[in-house]
Design a protein around this motif. Structure first.
Motif, mmCIF file in Angstrom:
data_model
loop_
_atom_site.group_PDB
_atom_site.id
_atom_site.type_symbol
_atom_site.label_atom_id
_atom_site.label_comp_id
_atom_site.label_asym_id
_atom_site.label_seq_id
_atom_site.Cartn_x
_atom_site.Cartn_y
_atom_site.Cartn_z
ATOM 1 N N ILE A 204 3.266 -8.700 3.179
ATOM 2 C CA ILE A 204 2.987 -9.271 1.866
ATOM 3 C C ILE A 204 2.408 -10.666 2.036
ATOM 4 C CG2 ILE A 204 5.372 -10.099 1.570
ATOM 5 C CD1 ILE A 204 4.997 -9.451 -1.461
ATOM 6 N N ASP A 205 1.263 -10.900 1.405
ATOM 7 C CA ASP A 205 0.547 -12.174 1.499
ATOM 8 C C ASP A 205 -0.162 -12.367 0.153
ATOM 9 O OD1 ASP A 205 -0.831 -14.434 2.148
ATOM 10 O OD2 ASP A 205 -2.128 -13.508 3.650
ATOM 11 N N LEU A 206 0.493 -13.083 -0.747
ATOM 12 C CA LEU A 206 0.049 -13.162 -2.139
ATOM 13 C C LEU A 206 -0.889 -14.342 -2.343
ATOM 14 C CD1 LEU A 206 3.462 -12.353 -3.853
ATOM 15 C CD2 LEU A 206 1.618 -10.782 -3.266
ATOM 16 N N ARG A 207 -2.118 -14.175 -1.902
ATOM 17 C CA ARG A 207 -3.156 -15.194 -2.078
ATOM 18 C C ARG A 207 -4.504 -14.500 -2.097
ATOM 19 N NH1 ARG A 207 -5.601 -16.040 2.950
ATOM 20 N NH2 ARG A 207 -4.403 -15.206 4.698
ATOM 21 N N THR A 208 -5.545 -15.228 -2.503
ATOM 22 C CA THR A 208 -6.888 -14.666 -2.470
ATOM 23 C C THR A 208 -7.220 -14.232 -1.048
ATOM 24 O OG1 THR A 208 -7.604 -16.093 -4.297
ATOM 25 C CG2 THR A 208 -9.323 -15.124 -2.919
ATOM 26 N N GLY A 209 -7.617 -12.976 -0.896
ATOM 27 C CA GLY A 209 -7.870 -12.421 0.429
ATOM 28 C C GLY A 209 -6.637 -11.828 1.076
ATOM 29 N N GLY A 210 -5.495 -11.930 0.417
ATOM 30 C CA GLY A 210 -4.254 -11.392 0.963
ATOM 31 C C GLY A 210 -4.013 -9.951 0.557
ATOM 32 N N GLU A 211 -2.830 -9.438 0.898
ATOM 33 C CA GLU A 211 -2.534 -8.033 0.646
ATOM 34 C C GLU A 211 -1.027 -7.836 0.508
ATOM 35 O OE1 GLU A 211 -3.614 -5.637 4.029
ATOM 36 O OE2 GLU A 211 -2.522 -6.916 5.435
ATOM 37 N N TRP A 212 -0.686 -6.697 -0.055
ATOM 38 C CA TRP A 212 0.714 -6.258 -0.089
ATOM 39 C C TRP A 212 0.724 -4.782 0.286
ATOM 40 C CZ3 TRP A 212 4.095 -5.338 -5.066
ATOM 41 C CH2 TRP A 212 5.418 -5.077 -4.676
ATOM 42 N N VAL A 213 1.294 -4.483 1.432
ATOM 43 C CA VAL A 213 1.441 -3.107 1.894
ATOM 44 C C VAL A 213 2.909 -2.729 1.714
ATOM 45 C CG1 VAL A 213 1.190 -1.519 3.837
ATOM 46 C CG2 VAL A 213 -0.416 -3.427 3.576
ATOM 47 N N PHE A 214 3.164 -1.690 0.921
ATOM 48 C CA PHE A 214 4.555 -1.355 0.611
ATOM 49 C C PHE A 214 4.678 0.105 0.188
ATOM 50 C CE2 PHE A 214 2.527 -2.453 -3.321
ATOM 51 C CZ PHE A 214 3.161 -1.736 -4.330
ATOM 52 N N ASP A 215 5.891 0.569 0.212
ATOM 53 C CA ASP A 215 6.225 1.894 -0.312
ATOM 54 C C ASP A 215 7.032 1.721 -1.587
ATOM 55 O OD1 ASP A 215 5.063 3.271 1.826
ATOM 56 O OD2 ASP A 215 6.910 3.159 3.012
ATOM 57 N N MET A 216 6.669 2.484 -2.603
ATOM 58 C CA MET A 216 7.537 2.597 -3.769
ATOM 59 C C MET A 216 8.390 3.836 -3.573
ATOM 60 S SD MET A 216 5.321 1.536 -7.129
ATOM 61 C CE MET A 216 6.721 2.024 -8.131
ATOM 62 N N ILE A 217 9.683 3.680 -3.796
ATOM 63 C CA ILE A 217 10.620 4.777 -3.558
ATOM 64 C C ILE A 217 11.231 5.188 -4.894
ATOM 65 C CG2 ILE A 217 12.674 5.503 -2.301
ATOM 66 C CD1 ILE A 217 12.040 3.232 -0.299
ATOM 67 N N TYR A 241 -6.981 -7.572 -8.252
ATOM 68 C CA TYR A 241 -6.681 -6.869 -7.010
ATOM 69 C C TYR A 241 -7.108 -5.409 -7.100
ATOM 70 C CZ TYR A 241 -2.451 -5.514 -9.657
ATOM 71 O OH TYR A 241 -1.571 -5.054 -10.603
ATOM 72 N N ALA A 242 -7.234 -4.782 -5.942
ATOM 73 C CA ALA A 242 -7.548 -3.357 -5.850
ATOM 74 C C ALA A 242 -6.289 -2.605 -5.452
ATOM 75 C CB ALA A 242 -8.653 -3.117 -4.822
ATOM 76 N N LEU A 243 -6.112 -1.410 -6.019
ATOM 77 C CA LEU A 243 -4.973 -0.553 -5.692
ATOM 78 C C LEU A 243 -5.464 0.591 -4.807
ATOM 79 C CD1 LEU A 243 -4.181 -2.009 -8.417
ATOM 80 C CD2 LEU A 243 -2.707 -0.057 -8.857
ATOM 81 N N LEU A 244 -4.861 0.724 -3.635
ATOM 82 C CA LEU A 244 -5.227 1.781 -2.696
ATOM 83 C C LEU A 244 -4.072 2.767 -2.555
ATOM 84 C CD1 LEU A 244 -6.817 -0.321 0.209
ATOM 85 C CD2 LEU A 244 -7.864 0.384 -1.955
ATOM 86 N N TRP A 245 -4.427 4.019 -2.274
ATOM 87 C CA TRP A 245 -3.412 5.029 -1.980
ATOM 88 C C TRP A 245 -2.962 4.862 -0.539
ATOM 89 C CZ3 TRP A 245 -1.331 7.136 -5.957
ATOM 90 C CH2 TRP A 245 -2.076 7.510 -7.080
ATOM 91 N N GLY A 246 -1.968 4.046 -0.323
ATOM 92 C CA GLY A 246 -1.470 3.821 1.032
ATOM 93 C C GLY A 246 -2.321 2.822 1.785
ATOM 94 N N GLU A 247 -1.832 2.404 2.951
ATOM 95 C CA GLU A 247 -2.522 1.370 3.711
ATOM 96 C C GLU A 247 -3.933 1.793 4.081
ATOM 97 O OE1 GLU A 247 -1.781 -1.591 7.535
ATOM 98 O OE2 GLU A 247 -0.305 -0.033 7.041
ATOM 99 N N ASN A 248 -4.917 0.992 3.601
ATOM 100 C CA ASN A 248 -6.341 1.241 3.845
ATOM 101 C C ASN A 248 -6.785 2.621 3.362
ATOM 102 O OD1 ASN A 248 -6.701 -1.316 5.137
ATOM 103 N ND2 ASN A 248 -5.775 -0.456 6.988
#
Length: 306
Positions: A204-217, A241-248
């Motif tokens: 998790i890196d909440l800044r411009t150019g950052g990302e959040w990789v996580f699982d919702m359970i 931000y963009a929402l992706l289906w899983g990492e990358n």
């Protein structure tokens, strides 16, 4: 409305010869009025529909949709010089009216100036947009370019609005507190997601150019991989931000969160432009609106508990 000018212009032989026109565009849109307004004004949504044709790439350099703010973009076509579009917001009456100036230039030379007025009306089922462009041009074929560019852009806007979901909630807390609850890497995973869901963070890196990789359970233990890519963070104002289906994984939505002060409280707007209308309908069908409202409800409870 910047970025929808057709860049296939031809320089005027006599630059002193002005050209003036008043152009009117009308669209009926199969989307709620509140959604059309967000699609028209939210920078993350504007970036989706801005390019009039697939051959045009639009690069946003600035985007500040508020009275006194401006939007600057470059329209790029292979083999042609970049077209610079500057939009300055003069009036914004939510879901009713916007007024902006627009200046189009190329290689430092102004090609046109325009006053753009957009009038909105409608219901929770359908909406209507009437755009009037008062154009003053110094280059040939600018009127034709504006007719083609605005026409294509508004067609894109109507299509984007049909696959846009907008959720809003007023939280009785100062904007700074709501913002800190959203953009704190320890706080965000505690409330994000519908009731009964939890988050398991990888990065998790909440800044411009950052990302959040996580699982919702889910409540039944089902794991839903997620990946958020943050392309804009304006402190205490908005997140894009963009929402992706899983990492990358494949992108399924372009999203934004807008925080606005309202009588000592904070109006939170969460918007998503789904990649296709089919994905939007599928999400709507399984209750994404209700689940999204649950997420904002968890944010409100989290804020009040602090």
């Amino acid at each position: 409305m910047t970025s929808n000018f057709n860049p296939a212009w031809t320089p005027a032989r006599d630059p002193a010869q002005g050209r003036f026109a008043t152009l009117t565009f009308e669209r009926d849109v199969a989307a709620p009025l509140s959604v059309l307004w967000q699609a028209w004004t939210a920078p993350a949504a504007r970036a989706v529909w801005a390019a009039p044709t697939p051959s045009v790439v639009v690069e946003f350099l600035e985007a500040d949709t508020r009275v006194g703010g401006r939007e600057v973009s470059l329209c790029k076509v292979e083999g042609q010089p970049d077209i610079r579009c500057e939009c300055g917001w003069l009036d914004l009456e939510p879901a009713r009216r916007s007024v902006n100036y627009e200046v189009v230039s190329c290689e430092g030379v102004t090609q046109s100036a325009a006053l753009v007025t957009a009038e909105f009306s409608g219901t929770q089922e359908r909406s209507r947009l009437v755009v009037t462009v008062q154009l003053s041009s110094l280059a040939e074929d600018m009127e034709a370019g504006y007719r083609q560019g605005f026409g294509a852009g508004l067609d894109n806007l109507a299509a984007v609005a049909r696959r846009t979901m907008v959720l809003q909630r007023v939280i009785r807390a100062p904007r700074s507190i709501v913002w800190n609850s959203w953009m704190n890497p320890e706080a965000l995973p505690q409330w994000w997601g519908p009731d009964g869901y939890s988050c398991r963070t990888t990065r998790i890196d909440l800044r411009t150019g950052g990302e959040w990789v996580f699982d919702m359970i889910g409540p039944d233990g089902t794991v839903y991989p997620n990946h958020h890519l943050y392309h804009e963070v304006r402190p205490e104002e908005r997140i894009g931000y963009a929402l992706l289906w899983g990492e990358n994984g494949p992108k399924h939505a372009d999203a934004w969160a807008l925080l606005e002060e309202q009588d000592g409280a904070t109006r939170v707007t969460l918007g998503m432009v789904f990649s296709t209308e089919a994905e939007f309908q599928q999400a709507k069908g399984f209750g994404a609106i209700e689940l999204g409202q649950q997420t904002l409800g968890k944010l409100e409870r989290f804020v009040k508990a602090r």
